[in-house]
Design a protein around this motif. Sequence first.
Motif, PDB file in Angstrom:
ATOM      1  N   MET A   1       0.842  -1.185   0.000  1.00 44.87           N
ATOM      2  CA  MET A   1       0.000   0.000   0.000  1.00 44.87           C
ATOM      3  C   MET A   1       0.884   1.244   0.000  1.00 44.87           C
ATOM      4  SD  MET A   1      -2.936   0.978   2.688  1.00 44.87           S
ATOM      5  CE  MET A   1      -2.938   2.635   3.289  1.00 44.87           C
ATOM      6  N   LEU A   2       0.499   2.194  -0.789  1.00 43.00           N
ATOM      7  CA  LEU A   2       1.258   3.442  -0.866  1.00 43.00           C
ATOM      8  C   LEU A   2       0.474   4.520  -0.121  1.00 43.00           C
ATOM      9  CD1 LEU A   2       3.829   4.637  -2.171  1.00 43.00           C
ATOM     10  CD2 LEU A   2       2.334   5.503  -3.965  1.00 43.00           C
ATOM     11  N   ASP A   3       1.017   4.950   0.998  1.00 44.56           N
ATOM     12  CA  ASP A   3       0.381   6.020   1.757  1.00 44.56           C
ATOM     13  C   ASP A   3       1.376   7.164   1.947  1.00 44.56           C
ATOM     14  OD1 ASP A   3       2.124   5.126   3.746  1.00 44.56           O
ATOM     15  OD2 ASP A   3       0.559   4.222   4.966  1.00 44.56           O
ATOM     16  N   ARG A   4       0.920   8.187   2.599  1.00 46.13           N
ATOM     17  CA  ARG A   4       1.740   9.384   2.794  1.00 46.13           C
ATOM     18  C   ARG A   4       3.065   9.060   3.487  1.00 46.13           C
ATOM     19  NH1 ARG A   4       1.446  14.809   2.752  1.00 46.13           N
ATOM     20  NH2 ARG A   4       2.551  15.904   4.388  1.00 46.13           N
ATOM     21  N   ASP A   5       3.015   8.235   4.528  1.00 42.36           N
ATOM     22  CA  ASP A   5       4.235   7.883   5.258  1.00 42.36           C
ATOM     23  C   ASP A   5       5.230   7.140   4.374  1.00 42.36           C
ATOM     24  OD1 ASP A   5       3.315   9.080   7.585  1.00 42.36           O
ATOM     25  OD2 ASP A   5       2.514   7.209   8.406  1.00 42.36           O
ATOM     26  N   ALA A   6       4.724   6.258   3.506  1.00 39.50           N
ATOM     27  CA  ALA A   6       5.602   5.510   2.606  1.00 39.50           C
ATOM     28  C   ALA A   6       6.260   6.447   1.602  1.00 39.50           C
ATOM     29  CB  ALA A   6       4.809   4.418   1.889  1.00 39.50           C
TER      30      ALA A   6
ATOM     31  N   THR B   1      12.912  16.447   7.493  1.00 39.67           N
ATOM     32  CA  THR B   1      13.383  17.522   6.613  1.00 39.67           C
ATOM     33  C   THR B   1      12.802  17.424   5.200  1.00 39.67           C
ATOM     34  OG1 THR B   1      15.351  16.327   5.852  1.00 39.67           O
ATOM     35  CG2 THR B   1      15.575  17.657   7.868  1.00 39.67           C
ATOM     36  N   VAL B   2      11.997  16.401   4.956  1.00 45.29           N
ATOM     37  CA  VAL B   2      11.420  16.215   3.625  1.00 45.29           C
ATOM     38  C   VAL B   2      10.275  17.201   3.428  1.00 45.29           C
ATOM     39  CG1 VAL B   2      10.237  14.608   2.073  1.00 45.29           C
ATOM     40  CG2 VAL B   2      12.065  13.787   3.577  1.00 45.29           C
ATOM     41  N   ASP B   3      10.367  17.964   2.352  1.00 41.89           N
ATOM     42  CA  ASP B   3       9.348  18.962   2.028  1.00 41.89           C
ATOM     43  C   ASP B   3       8.126  18.271   1.416  1.00 41.89           C
ATOM     44  OD1 ASP B   3       8.222  21.484   1.677  1.00 41.89           O
ATOM     45  OD2 ASP B   3       9.200  21.799  -0.248  1.00 41.89           O
ATOM     46  N   ASP B   4       6.956  18.858   1.624  1.00 37.70           N
ATOM     47  CA  ASP B   4       5.726  18.323   1.044  1.00 37.70           C
ATOM     48  C   ASP B   4       5.695  18.493  -0.477  1.00 37.70           C
ATOM     49  OD1 ASP B   4       3.047  17.157   1.550  1.00 37.70           O
ATOM     50  OD2 ASP B   4       2.365  19.038   0.659  1.00 37.70           O
ATOM     51  N   ARG B   5       6.416  19.475  -0.988  1.00 38.96           N
ATOM     52  CA  ARG B   5       6.476  19.720  -2.435  1.00 38.96           C
ATOM     53  C   ARG B   5       7.415  18.718  -3.085  1.00 38.96           C
ATOM     54  NH1 ARG B   5       2.825  22.665  -4.372  1.00 38.96           N
ATOM     55  NH2 ARG B   5       4.100  23.079  -6.180  1.00 38.96           N
ATOM     56  N   ILE B   6       7.052  18.244  -4.264  1.00 34.61           N
ATOM     57  CA  ILE B   6       7.868  17.284  -5.003  1.00 34.61           C
ATOM     58  C   ILE B   6       8.354  17.952  -6.287  1.00 34.61           C
ATOM     59  CG2 ILE B   6       7.841  15.090  -6.251  1.00 34.61           C
ATOM     60  CD1 ILE B   6       5.836  14.046  -4.229  1.00 34.61           C
TER      61      ILE B   6
ATOM     62  N   ASP C   1       0.827  14.402  -1.145  1.00 30.69           N
ATOM     63  CA  ASP C   1      -0.554  13.919  -1.263  1.00 30.69           C
ATOM     64  C   ASP C   1      -0.930  13.631  -2.709  1.00 30.69           C
ATOM     65  OD1 ASP C   1      -1.027  13.959   1.492  1.00 30.69           O
ATOM     66  OD2 ASP C   1      -1.744  16.024   1.450  1.00 30.69           O
ATOM     67  N   ASP C   2      -0.456  14.454  -3.637  1.00 25.97           N
ATOM     68  CA  ASP C   2      -0.686  14.184  -5.064  1.00 25.97           C
ATOM     69  C   ASP C   2      -0.070  12.849  -5.456  1.00 25.97           C
ATOM     70  OD1 ASP C   2      -1.839  16.726  -5.292  1.00 25.97           O
ATOM     71  OD2 ASP C   2      -0.023  17.626  -6.146  1.00 25.97           O
ATOM     72  N   ALA C   3       1.128  12.583  -4.955  1.00 29.79           N
ATOM     73  CA  ALA C   3       1.814  11.328  -5.278  1.00 29.79           C
ATOM     74  C   ALA C   3       1.002  10.137  -4.798  1.00 29.79           C
ATOM     75  CB  ALA C   3       3.206  11.315  -4.660  1.00 29.79           C
ATOM     76  N   VAL C   4       0.445  10.238  -3.605  1.00 36.27           N
ATOM     77  CA  VAL C   4      -0.380   9.139  -3.083  1.00 36.27           C
ATOM     78  C   VAL C   4      -1.606   8.944  -3.972  1.00 36.27           C
ATOM     79  CG1 VAL C   4      -1.809   8.388  -1.137  1.00 36.27           C
ATOM     80  CG2 VAL C   4       0.427   9.438  -0.721  1.00 36.27           C
ATOM     81  N   THR C   5      -2.241  10.031  -4.371  1.00 35.80           N
ATOM     82  CA  THR C   5      -3.442   9.958  -5.199  1.00 35.80           C
ATOM     83  C   THR C   5      -3.157   9.354  -6.574  1.00 35.80           C
ATOM     84  OG1 THR C   5      -4.413  11.865  -4.089  1.00 35.80           O
ATOM     85  CG2 THR C   5      -5.280  11.326  -6.263  1.00 35.80           C
ATOM     86  N   VAL C   6      -2.092   9.806  -7.221  1.00 36.01           N
ATOM     87  CA  VAL C   6      -1.787   9.370  -8.584  1.00 36.01           C
ATOM     88  C   VAL C   6      -1.096   8.003  -8.602  1.00 36.01           C
ATOM     89  CG1 VAL C   6      -0.490   9.913 -10.678  1.00 36.01           C
ATOM     90  CG2 VAL C   6      -1.694  11.730  -9.458  1.00 36.01           C
ATOM     91  N   LEU C   7      -0.171   7.788  -7.688  1.00 31.33           N
ATOM     92  CA  LEU C   7       0.638   6.563  -7.725  1.00 31.33           C
ATOM     93  C   LEU C   7       0.052   5.415  -6.915  1.00 31.33           C
ATOM     94  CD1 LEU C   7       4.101   8.304  -7.443  1.00 31.33           C
ATOM     95  CD2 LEU C   7       3.078   7.293  -9.490  1.00 31.33           C
TER      96      LEU C   7
END
Length: 79
Positions: A1-6, A21-26, A60-66
């Motif tokens: 499962m791919l979630d935000r934490d992953a 230190t990981v930014d929310d922006r990709i 969050d976009d990454a979780v939604t798309v991927l």
Amino acid sequence: MLDRDAVLAMLASYGERPLDTVDDRIDSLDLAWLLYEIERRFAVPVRLGDADLARIATVDDAVTVLGPVVGGAAAVTGG
């Protein structure tokens, strides 16, 4: 499962950054790394068109798309 934490953990592994230190922006390099990590960890090919890739600007976009790409695939263990 791919979630935000992953997703955050995979992004943190790029450059061996502390998780906090990981930014929310990709950005484009983060995205390339994330796609590589998903293919490696879940043993699934990531085949997305330009329009889908352009939708990924945040964690969050990454979780939604991927997320649907990963689906029910289990993470591959070992190296």
